[in-house]
Design a protein around this motif. Sequence first.
Motif, short mmCIF file in Angstrom:
data_model
loop_
_atom_site.label_atom_id
_atom_site.label_comp_id
_atom_site.label_asym_id
_atom_site.label_seq_id
_atom_site.Cartn_x
_atom_site.Cartn_y
_atom_site.Cartn_z
N GLY A 76 36.02 38.51 35.36
CA GLY A 76 35.73 39.06 34.03
C GLY A 76 36.80 40.06 33.64
N GLY A 77 36.39 41.14 32.99
CA GLY A 77 37.33 42.16 32.51
C GLY A 77 38.11 42.84 33.63
N TYR A 78 37.57 42.86 34.85
CA TYR A 78 38.29 43.47 35.98
C TYR A 78 39.57 42.71 36.32
N THR A 79 39.66 41.46 35.85
CA THR A 79 40.88 40.67 36.06
C THR A 79 42.12 41.47 35.67
N HIS A 80 41.97 42.19 34.56
CA HIS A 80 43.12 42.80 33.92
C HIS A 80 43.35 44.25 34.35
N THR A 81 42.47 44.76 35.22
CA THR A 81 42.54 46.20 35.54
C THR A 81 42.43 46.55 37.01
N SER A 82 41.91 45.67 37.85
CA SER A 82 41.44 46.14 39.16
C SER A 82 42.38 45.85 40.34
N VAL A 83 43.08 46.90 40.76
CA VAL A 83 43.89 46.81 41.98
C VAL A 83 42.98 46.63 43.19
N ALA A 84 41.82 47.29 43.17
CA ALA A 84 40.92 47.24 44.33
C ALA A 84 40.39 45.82 44.56
N LEU A 85 40.09 45.11 43.49
CA LEU A 85 39.63 43.72 43.65
C LEU A 85 40.76 42.83 44.12
N ARG A 86 41.94 43.06 43.60
CA ARG A 86 43.09 42.28 44.06
C ARG A 86 43.30 42.49 45.57
N ASP A 87 43.20 43.76 46.01
CA ASP A 87 43.39 44.05 47.43
C ASP A 87 42.30 43.38 48.27
N ALA A 88 41.07 43.34 47.74
CA ALA A 88 39.98 42.67 48.48
C ALA A 88 40.27 41.18 48.62
N VAL A 89 40.74 40.56 47.55
CA VAL A 89 41.07 39.13 47.60
C VAL A 89 42.16 38.89 48.64
N ALA A 90 43.18 39.77 48.63
CA ALA A 90 44.29 39.61 49.58
C ALA A 90 43.83 39.84 51.02
N ALA A 91 42.79 40.66 51.19
CA ALA A 91 42.37 41.06 52.55
C ALA A 91 41.53 40.02 53.27
N ILE A 92 40.84 39.16 52.53
CA ILE A 92 39.78 38.39 53.20
C ILE A 92 40.27 37.13 53.91
N GLY A 93 41.46 36.68 53.60
CA GLY A 93 42.04 35.60 54.40
C GLY A 93 41.42 34.22 54.20
N ILE A 94 40.62 34.04 53.17
CA ILE A 94 40.14 32.71 52.79
C ILE A 94 40.60 32.46 51.36
N PRO A 95 40.81 31.18 50.98
CA PRO A 95 41.33 30.94 49.64
C PRO A 95 40.38 31.36 48.53
N VAL A 96 40.95 32.01 47.53
CA VAL A 96 40.20 32.41 46.34
C VAL A 96 40.88 31.77 45.13
N VAL A 97 40.09 31.10 44.29
CA VAL A 97 40.61 30.53 43.05
C VAL A 97 40.05 31.35 41.89
N GLU A 98 40.94 31.90 41.07
CA GLU A 98 40.51 32.68 39.90
C GLU A 98 40.17 31.72 38.77
N VAL A 99 39.02 31.91 38.15
CA VAL A 99 38.64 31.04 37.03
C VAL A 99 38.20 31.88 35.83
N HIS A 100 38.40 31.29 34.65
CA HIS A 100 37.93 31.90 33.40
C HIS A 100 37.37 30.81 32.50
N LEU A 101 36.29 31.15 31.82
CA LEU A 101 35.72 30.21 30.86
C LEU A 101 36.68 30.00 29.69
N SER A 102 37.22 31.10 29.17
CA SER A 102 38.08 31.03 27.99
C SER A 102 39.54 30.87 28.41
N ASN A 103 40.36 30.44 27.44
CA ASN A 103 41.80 30.38 27.68
C ASN A 103 42.37 31.76 27.40
N VAL A 104 42.49 32.54 28.47
CA VAL A 104 42.90 33.94 28.31
C VAL A 104 44.28 34.06 27.66
N TYR A 105 45.10 33.02 27.77
CA TYR A 105 46.46 33.06 27.21
C TYR A 105 46.48 32.84 25.70
#
Length: 145
Positions: A76-105
């Motif tokens: 959600g909105g944390y996509t655009h702001t959260s270093v802490a969530l990014r670090d958590a994704v990097a830390a867990i060592g299993i694949p994470v796929v980011e998805v969005h309902l809308s075309n954010v671009y």
Amino acid sequence: MKKVLVLHGPNLNLLGAREPGMYGSLTLEEINQKLVNTGQELGLEVTCRQSNHEGELIDTLHKARDWAVGVVFNPGGYTHTSVALRDAVAAIGIPVVEVHLSNVYARESFRHVSLIAPACAGKIAGFGWQSYRLGLLAIRELTEA
Ligand code: DQA
């Protein structure tokens, strides 16, 4: 059966009522049911979680390390702001796929930036609830033995 976490971030509990022109008319519960069914077709056991709280999303990602082969994550909105969530994704060592309902671009420029995406296996945006379905497919491919 491989277990996959589908994790929804802030405000996604309001799907159905929230900006339906942008996010569609399905509720989160309806989307989750579709994802459980899709998982069955793909040979994946899908568990869905949602939180509006950054720390709770981080705790859920940490715990997923112990039971899931991968995560389909709409931050959600944390996509655009959260270093802490990014670090958590990097830390867990299993694949994470980011998805969005809308075309954010195709939206405001602040949505073009994702702090999470560089830590992810890949990103899917713009296909409504089917973005999550494609995310499940990606996790299956990425974890194929
Ligand atoms: C969203 C896109 C984000 O920019 C926004 O803040 C959301 C929903 C999407 O699924 O399209 O909450 O992640």
